[in-house]
Design a protein around this motif. Sequence first.
Motif, PDB file in Angstrom:
ATOM      1  N   MET A 244       0.839  -1.211   0.000  1.00 35.93           N
ATOM      2  CA  MET A 244       0.000   0.000   0.000  1.00 35.93           C
ATOM      3  C   MET A 244       0.869   1.254   0.000  1.00 35.93           C
ATOM      4  N   ASP A 245       1.946   1.225   0.772  1.00 38.52           N
ATOM      5  CA  ASP A 245       2.852   2.364   0.827  1.00 38.52           C
ATOM      6  C   ASP A 245       3.493   2.626  -0.527  1.00 38.52           C
ATOM      7  N   VAL A 246       3.938   1.552  -1.195  1.00 38.20           N
ATOM      8  CA  VAL A 246       4.547   1.702  -2.517  1.00 38.20           C
ATOM      9  C   VAL A 246       3.526   2.247  -3.516  1.00 38.20           C
ATOM     10  N   LEU A 247       2.323   1.708  -3.493  1.00 34.94           N
ATOM     11  CA  LEU A 247       1.290   2.151  -4.431  1.00 34.94           C
ATOM     12  C   LEU A 247       0.903   3.609  -4.215  1.00 34.94           C
ATOM     13  N   LYS A 248       0.712   3.985  -2.959  1.00 38.90           N
ATOM     14  CA  LYS A 248       0.248   5.339  -2.648  1.00 38.90           C
ATOM     15  C   LYS A 248       1.337   6.394  -2.784  1.00 38.90           C
ATOM     16  N   ASN A 249       2.492   6.102  -2.213  1.00 41.94           N
ATOM     17  CA  ASN A 249       3.530   7.127  -2.062  1.00 41.94           C
ATOM     18  C   ASN A 249       4.640   7.082  -3.107  1.00 41.94           C
ATOM     19  N   LYS A 250       4.700   6.005  -3.854  1.00 37.99           N
ATOM     20  CA  LYS A 250       5.738   5.893  -4.891  1.00 37.99           C
ATOM     21  C   LYS A 250       5.119   5.902  -6.290  1.00 37.99           C
ATOM     22  N   ILE A 251       4.336   4.879  -6.586  1.00 34.98           N
ATOM     23  CA  ILE A 251       3.836   4.699  -7.951  1.00 34.98           C
ATOM     24  C   ILE A 251       2.771   5.728  -8.315  1.00 34.98           C
ATOM     25  N   SER A 252       1.787   5.925  -7.447  1.00 34.55           N
ATOM     26  CA  SER A 252       0.679   6.834  -7.775  1.00 34.55           C
ATOM     27  C   SER A 252       1.118   8.282  -7.867  1.00 34.55           C
ATOM     28  N   SER A 253       2.254   8.593  -7.293  1.00 34.38           N
ATOM     29  CA  SER A 253       2.751   9.973  -7.351  1.00 34.38           C
ATOM     30  C   SER A 253       3.527  10.262  -8.630  1.00 34.38           C
ATOM     31  N   GLU A 254       3.807   9.219  -9.419  1.00 34.45           N
ATOM     32  CA  GLU A 254       4.529   9.411 -10.668  1.00 34.45           C
ATOM     33  C   GLU A 254       3.555   9.652 -11.805  1.00 34.45           C
ATOM     34  N   LYS A 255       4.008  10.392 -12.789  1.00 35.91           N
ATOM     35  CA  LYS A 255       3.177  10.659 -13.960  1.00 35.91           C
ATOM     36  C   LYS A 255       3.410   9.578 -15.002  1.00 35.91           C
ATOM     37  N   GLY A 256       2.346   8.903 -15.408  1.00 40.36           N
ATOM     38  CA  GLY A 256       2.462   7.883 -16.435  1.00 40.36           C
ATOM     39  C   GLY A 256       1.956   8.400 -17.758  1.00 40.36           C
ATOM     40  N   LYS A 257       2.095   7.623 -18.777  1.00 32.66           N
ATOM     41  CA  LYS A 257       1.609   7.983 -20.108  1.00 32.66           C
ATOM     42  C   LYS A 257       0.609   6.932 -20.546  1.00 32.66           C
ATOM     43  N   ARG A 258      -0.412   7.388 -21.234  1.00 26.85           N
ATOM     44  CA  ARG A 258      -1.483   6.496 -21.612  1.00 26.85           C
ATOM     45  C   ARG A 258      -1.062   5.484 -22.667  1.00 26.85           C
ATOM     46  N   LYS A 259      -0.207   5.901 -23.550  1.00 28.11           N
ATOM     47  CA  LYS A 259       0.170   5.040 -24.663  1.00 28.11           C
ATOM     48  C   LYS A 259       1.499   4.352 -24.435  1.00 28.11           C
ATOM     49  N   ARG A 260       1.755   3.389 -25.264  1.00 30.27           N
ATOM     50  CA  ARG A 260       2.972   2.604 -25.195  1.00 30.27           C
ATOM     51  C   ARG A 260       4.180   3.460 -25.406  1.00 30.27           C
TER      52      ARG A 260
END
Length: 260
Positions: A244-260
């Motif tokens: 949960m910590d990784v998902l909330k505070n690491k991954i979800s805080s990064e900007k992703g791109k919709r496409k490949r």
Amino acid sequence: MQGWEYIKGKQICTFYKKNKENKENLIIFFHGLGQHKAGVYFIFTQIAREIKDLADTFQFDFYGCGDSEGELNEVYFEIWMQEGEYLINKYIQYYYRIVIITSGIGTAIANKIIKKYNNVYGIHIDYSNIKLMEMDSCKEIFEYEKIKYEYIDTSCLFNRCRDAEKFFLILGYWMNRSKGLYMSVELLKDMMKAYDMIEITEREYIISSDYLYNEPIQNNIYIVHSKSILTDVKIREQLGDTIMDVLKNKISSEKGKRKR
């Protein structure tokens, strides 16, 4: 909801749980050798329940495993790679990001896929930086190949190799003296090579034990003192909080791109 995917003509058992409030994240679980969609001691199912407010979840059995079609001795590594890529390609269009939670050989499959996408991440449980090709069990497997054995019962390696338990723990299967896995020598070789070629990217996070991982700790690495996270009851109970910590505070805080 349990369902089926038909991938390259093979019937794969799945369990897809949707959260009506979720618009961003899909968690897909890639299990290890000898495991199934629920994970060791149902750890994947436990994690899926704990993160249900953050993401939709998708569990499945690779071909020849769990409730999916086929037997393990019919499997070659490329089949599992094709299944993993098919699922990411199918579902990536519906989500802002996909996070693959893995154990064992599932980590090697996910690592190859993650390198192809900007919005696919990985959380790898019990990942090991030990080179399988340098272990005694590997040498024994190649001895089987020399004498023209096409298949192997993994329980045979237990009495021959002192490191067999660790070897199969890394791939995902906690070794059992009396009951092994029957598979092709070629599959074992391909798994060893794929695992040793893993190169962790900046979008991947490691949650492992000091028994399996022995390099300096970095920002994306969580290490606990244990033989194995998956087989340690107390640590397993805390695993959901770490993820949960990784998902909330690491991954979800990064900007992703919709496409490949």
